[in-house]
Scaffold this motif. Structure first.
Motif, PDB file in Angstrom:
ATOM      1  N   THR B  92       0.848  -1.187   0.000  1.00  0.00           N
ATOM      2  CA  THR B  92       0.000   0.000   0.000  1.00  0.00           C
ATOM      3  C   THR B  92       0.887   1.242   0.000  1.00  0.00           C
ATOM      4  O   THR B  92       2.100   1.163   0.240  1.00  0.00           O
ATOM      5  CB  THR B  92      -0.896   0.056   1.246  1.00  0.00           C
ATOM      6  OG1 THR B  92      -0.060   0.182   2.390  1.00  0.00           O
ATOM      7  CG2 THR B  92      -1.769  -1.192   1.368  1.00  0.00           C
ATOM      8  N   VAL B  93       0.253   2.383  -0.263  1.00  0.00           N
ATOM      9  CA  VAL B  93       0.975   3.653  -0.253  1.00  0.00           C
ATOM     10  C   VAL B  93       1.642   3.861   1.113  1.00  0.00           C
ATOM     11  O   VAL B  93       2.825   4.194   1.201  1.00  0.00           O
ATOM     12  CB  VAL B  93      -0.002   4.802  -0.560  1.00  0.00           C
ATOM     13  CG1 VAL B  93       0.658   6.149  -0.332  1.00  0.00           C
ATOM     14  CG2 VAL B  93      -0.505   4.676  -1.986  1.00  0.00           C
ATOM     15  N   TYR B  94       0.869   3.592   2.161  1.00  0.00           N
ATOM     16  CA  TYR B  94       1.404   3.769   3.507  1.00  0.00           C
ATOM     17  C   TYR B  94       2.640   2.889   3.722  1.00  0.00           C
ATOM     18  O   TYR B  94       3.651   3.340   4.231  1.00  0.00           O
ATOM     19  CB  TYR B  94       0.326   3.451   4.542  1.00  0.00           C
ATOM     20  CG  TYR B  94       0.825   3.484   5.961  1.00  0.00           C
ATOM     21  CD1 TYR B  94       1.113   4.700   6.578  1.00  0.00           C
ATOM     22  CD2 TYR B  94       1.038   2.313   6.679  1.00  0.00           C
ATOM     23  CE1 TYR B  94       1.604   4.744   7.874  1.00  0.00           C
ATOM     24  CE2 TYR B  94       1.521   2.341   7.974  1.00  0.00           C
ATOM     25  CZ  TYR B  94       1.806   3.554   8.560  1.00  0.00           C
ATOM     26  OH  TYR B  94       2.295   3.593   9.839  1.00  0.00           O
ATOM     27  N   GLU B  95       2.533   1.625   3.295  1.00  0.00           N
ATOM     28  CA  GLU B  95       3.661   0.704   3.481  1.00  0.00           C
ATOM     29  C   GLU B  95       4.890   1.149   2.690  1.00  0.00           C
ATOM     30  O   GLU B  95       6.020   1.044   3.163  1.00  0.00           O
ATOM     31  CB  GLU B  95       3.254  -0.720   3.087  1.00  0.00           C
ATOM     32  CG  GLU B  95       2.278  -1.340   4.075  1.00  0.00           C
ATOM     33  CD  GLU B  95       1.645  -2.627   3.575  1.00  0.00           C
ATOM     34  OE1 GLU B  95       1.147  -3.396   4.404  1.00  0.00           O
ATOM     35  OE2 GLU B  95       1.619  -2.863   2.347  1.00  0.00           O
ATOM     36  N   ARG B 127      -5.018   8.414  -0.107  1.00  0.00           N
ATOM     37  CA  ARG B 127      -4.981   7.024  -0.595  1.00  0.00           C
ATOM     38  C   ARG B 127      -3.975   6.156   0.122  1.00  0.00           C
ATOM     39  O   ARG B 127      -3.419   5.232  -0.468  1.00  0.00           O
ATOM     40  CB  ARG B 127      -4.617   7.031  -2.071  1.00  0.00           C
ATOM     41  CG  ARG B 127      -5.584   7.843  -2.854  1.00  0.00           C
ATOM     42  CD  ARG B 127      -5.174   7.885  -4.263  1.00  0.00           C
ATOM     43  NE  ARG B 127      -6.111   8.690  -5.016  1.00  0.00           N
ATOM     44  CZ  ARG B 127      -6.233   8.630  -6.310  1.00  0.00           C
ATOM     45  NH1 ARG B 127      -5.487   7.795  -6.984  1.00  0.00           N
ATOM     46  NH2 ARG B 127      -7.109   9.378  -6.928  1.00  0.00           N
ATOM     47  N   LYS B 129      -4.171   3.762   2.031  1.00  0.00           N
ATOM     48  CA  LYS B 129      -4.441   2.323   2.130  1.00  0.00           C
ATOM     49  C   LYS B 129      -4.503   1.641   0.772  1.00  0.00           C
ATOM     50  O   LYS B 129      -4.686   0.435   0.680  1.00  0.00           O
ATOM     51  CB  LYS B 129      -5.773   2.111   2.872  1.00  0.00           C
ATOM     52  CG  LYS B 129      -5.680   2.486   4.337  1.00  0.00           C
ATOM     53  CD  LYS B 129      -6.679   1.686   5.150  1.00  0.00           C
ATOM     54  CE  LYS B 129      -6.256   1.567   6.593  1.00  0.00           C
ATOM     55  NZ  LYS B 129      -6.012   2.845   7.269  1.00  0.00           N
ATOM     56  N   GLN B 130      -4.391   2.438  -0.298  1.00  0.00           N
ATOM     57  CA  GLN B 130      -4.516   1.864  -1.639  1.00  0.00           C
ATOM     58  C   GLN B 130      -3.220   1.176  -2.067  1.00  0.00           C
ATOM     59  O   GLN B 130      -2.126   1.595  -1.705  1.00  0.00           O
ATOM     60  CB  GLN B 130      -4.853   2.990  -2.612  1.00  0.00           C
ATOM     61  CG  GLN B 130      -5.456   2.526  -3.915  1.00  0.00           C
ATOM     62  CD  GLN B 130      -5.908   3.720  -4.756  1.00  0.00           C
ATOM     63  OE1 GLN B 130      -6.445   4.689  -4.224  1.00  0.00           O
ATOM     64  NE2 GLN B 130      -5.676   3.649  -6.047  1.00  0.00           N
ATOM     65  N   LYS B 131      -3.354   0.114  -2.862  1.00  0.00           N
ATOM     66  CA  LYS B 131      -2.172  -0.576  -3.392  1.00  0.00           C
ATOM     67  C   LYS B 131      -1.473   0.347  -4.392  1.00  0.00           C
ATOM     68  O   LYS B 131      -2.111   0.909  -5.287  1.00  0.00           O
ATOM     69  CB  LYS B 131      -2.590  -1.865  -4.113  1.00  0.00           C
ATOM     70  CG  LYS B 131      -2.841  -3.009  -3.162  1.00  0.00           C
ATOM     71  CD  LYS B 131      -1.728  -4.046  -3.255  1.00  0.00           C
ATOM     72  CE  LYS B 131      -1.581  -4.866  -2.005  1.00  0.00           C
ATOM     73  NZ  LYS B 131      -2.706  -5.643  -1.612  1.00  0.00           N
TER      74      LYS B 131
END
Lengths: 297, 235
Positions: B92-95, B127, B129-131
């Motif tokens: 995800t964006v966060y990761e 976004r 949480k988005q991949k």
């Protein structure tokens, strides 16, 4: 078939499937980040069982201490094998590493024969795992209850590590791009060691429980389960942890249930996994849960 | 801040860099322009230790970092945004941002940086949480920049940030690069889009088949006859 024996077979299939799942995860994780089939993984499973055996018989440890020590030792061996046999080949062609893996597998098996002896050894089953439990007229050995429970605990722990920790994220990142990961300051070798450690822990847990379910240990005991779990990983979609779990259960169930329903086929027990592999490769080569990720350039 | 002396790189028998000298002073935007295959990416990759150097020296903040390993170089504050962005599509964006700040163990500092990146790139914030693999090219480039900022770079090196992006997004990206520079980050930018790069650069180098053939301030190079002919398509 009466309902009692069906449930006996069912519990048997669940516990065997859980063991396959645990071992298959080791294959899939290593493949995910190194694109390597670690053929020594089945032998690491064997080491786990033997270490536990010696902890309990030779060193007379309480069973739970012995199991923890054996799991720890196996993890160290898994990491050591990677350092010695795979890391020096990091920039070599893939096939060199594969050959190295096969070599390590033979080495461990042969060393097993030399050190542990070729004669089968009886695993000392602690009382708590050896009890026969009778529920509604169905008698089941308690280890068949413990195996799925322990497997689920291991899976939850693994899912947490992979999905919610920084190292887990780094593992997933490595499955896509080693160089970009290095550019983030990620120590790639450490993450790879960590992955081998985790996979070996699961293999050791599997090996120990295998020893309690099928209590004869011999140095080649990892060969057939190793191959089947490799197939389980491919069937589930290699590189995908959930897929390995599904694949493990599919193979466990097919194996136990075919023999249960068609006892004439019991001699072919080990062949089912390979037949399944052929079918999957023909029909759905990416595996049950394997997906092609859409990537943008 | 960064000083390259006589850098040579050979790939097999091919000489990719034939002894280049460069100087990247602190707080500036320096650009390295040149055609495909001139050796631009090789230069950046050599600085972070991804490419093996044949000869030459690289100094960073007065220290010789030649031949050091990538992880140590990155931890000392040199961050490269590689060509093609190379975000992790399965994360995800966060990761992706977490991995950008991988070396920062202090949770508080990490959170501040995340907050900062979210202000610079509000689109990422929506976004998290988005991949990342579902992003458009421009969004991926912003993520790649955001991920680099998470490492708190002192020297940010950008390899073709405009590659494959629509002109409007390119403009946006270059504005962001200037903003990042104004916040105190030294920028080393390599581009095929020479015009855009020279317009924002304090100083530029022109690389041609492994040699630096021209250097000068951005304005000088923009008005240089040869540069106009070769790279800007203006006669």
């Amino acid at each position: 078939m009466n309902i009692e024996s069906f449930f006996q077979h069912f519990s048997n299939a669940v516990s065997l499937g859980s063991l396959y799942a645990l071992i298959a995860i080791g294959y899939t994780m290593v493949y995910g980040i190194l694109r390597l089939i670690n053929f020594a993984h089945g032998d690491i499973f064997m080491l786990g069982a033997y270490f536990a055996f010696y902890c309990l018989t030779l060193f007379m440890m309480p069973w739970w201490v012995g199991f923890i020590v054996a799991i720890g030792l196996t993890a160290c061996f898994g990491i050591l094998i990677e350092r010695v046999a795979y890391k020096p080949l990091r920039n070599s062609p893939k096939v060199s590493v594969l050959i190295s893996a096969i070599g390590v597998s033979f080495l461990l098996e042969s060393l097993g024969v030399v050190i542990f002896g070729g004669i089968q050894k009886a695993f000392p089953i602690p009382d708590i795992f050896g009890k026969v439990v009778v529920i509604a007229g169905i008698s089941i050995v308690s280890v068949n209850f413990f195996i799925p429970i322990i497997a689920i605990i291991c899976l939850i722990a693994l899912m947490y590590l992979v999905n919610y920790t920084k190292t887990g994220m780094a593992m997933r990142a490595l499955s896509k791009d080693h160089e970009a990961a290095r550019l983030m300051g990620i120590d790639v070798d450490r993450v790879i060691s960590y992955t081998f450690g985790l996979g070996s822990i699961l293999a050791a847990v599997g090996g120990i429980m295998w020893g309690m379910k099928y209590p004869q240990l011999y140095p080649l005991m990892g060969l057939m389960p190793g191959l089947k779990c490799f197939i389980a990983a491919v069937v589930g979609g290699i590189g995908n942890i959930a897929g390995a779990v599904v694949g493990g259960f599919v193979i466990g169930f097919i194996e136990i249930m075919t023999v249960a329903f068609v006892p004439e086929l019991s001699g072919y027990r080990d062949a089912f996994a390979f037949i399944l592999l052929i079918i999957i490769l023909l029909v759905k080569p990416n595996g049950i849960m394997g997906e092609k990720l859409a990537e943008k350039v | 801040m960064l000083k390259i002396e006589g850098l040579t790189v050979n790939y097999g028998g091919i000489k990719a860099l034939k002894g280049i000298d460069m100087d990247v002073p602190e707080g500036k935007i320096i650009t390295l322009v040149g055609a495909n295959g001139a050796g631009k990416s090789t230069t950046l990759r050599s600085v972070v230790g991804l490419t093996k150097i044949t000869s030459g020296k690289i100094y960073y903040q007065g220290q010789n970092i030649t031949g050091k390993n990538t992880v140590d170089i990155v931890r000392s504050g040199i961050v490269l945004v590689p060509e093609g962005r190379r975000i992790f599509p399965n994360l995800t964006v966060y990761e992706n941002l977490v991995l950008g700040g991988y070396c920062e163990k202090n949770k508080k500092i990490f959170d501040e940086r995340l907050e900062h990146v979210c202000t610079v790139f509000p689109r990422l914030k929506e976004r998290l949480k988005q991949k990342a693999g579902t992003f458009s090219g421009g969004e991926q480039q912003m993520l790649a920049l955001g991920r680099a900022l998470m490492a708190n770079p002192k020297l940010l090196m950008l390899d073709e940030p405009s590659l494959g992006l629509a002109p409007l997004i390119v403009k946006n990206i270059f504005e962001i690069i200037q903003t990042i520079n104004k916040s105190g980050v030294t920028v080393l930018l390599i581009e095929q889009n020479a015009k855009a790069a020279l317009e924002i650069a304090d100083y530029g180098y022109v690389l041609e088949t492994g040699n630096i053939v021209l250097k000068g301030s951005g304005v000088e190079l923009l008005s240089n006859e040869n540069v106009r002919k070769a790279y800007l398509g203006i006669a």
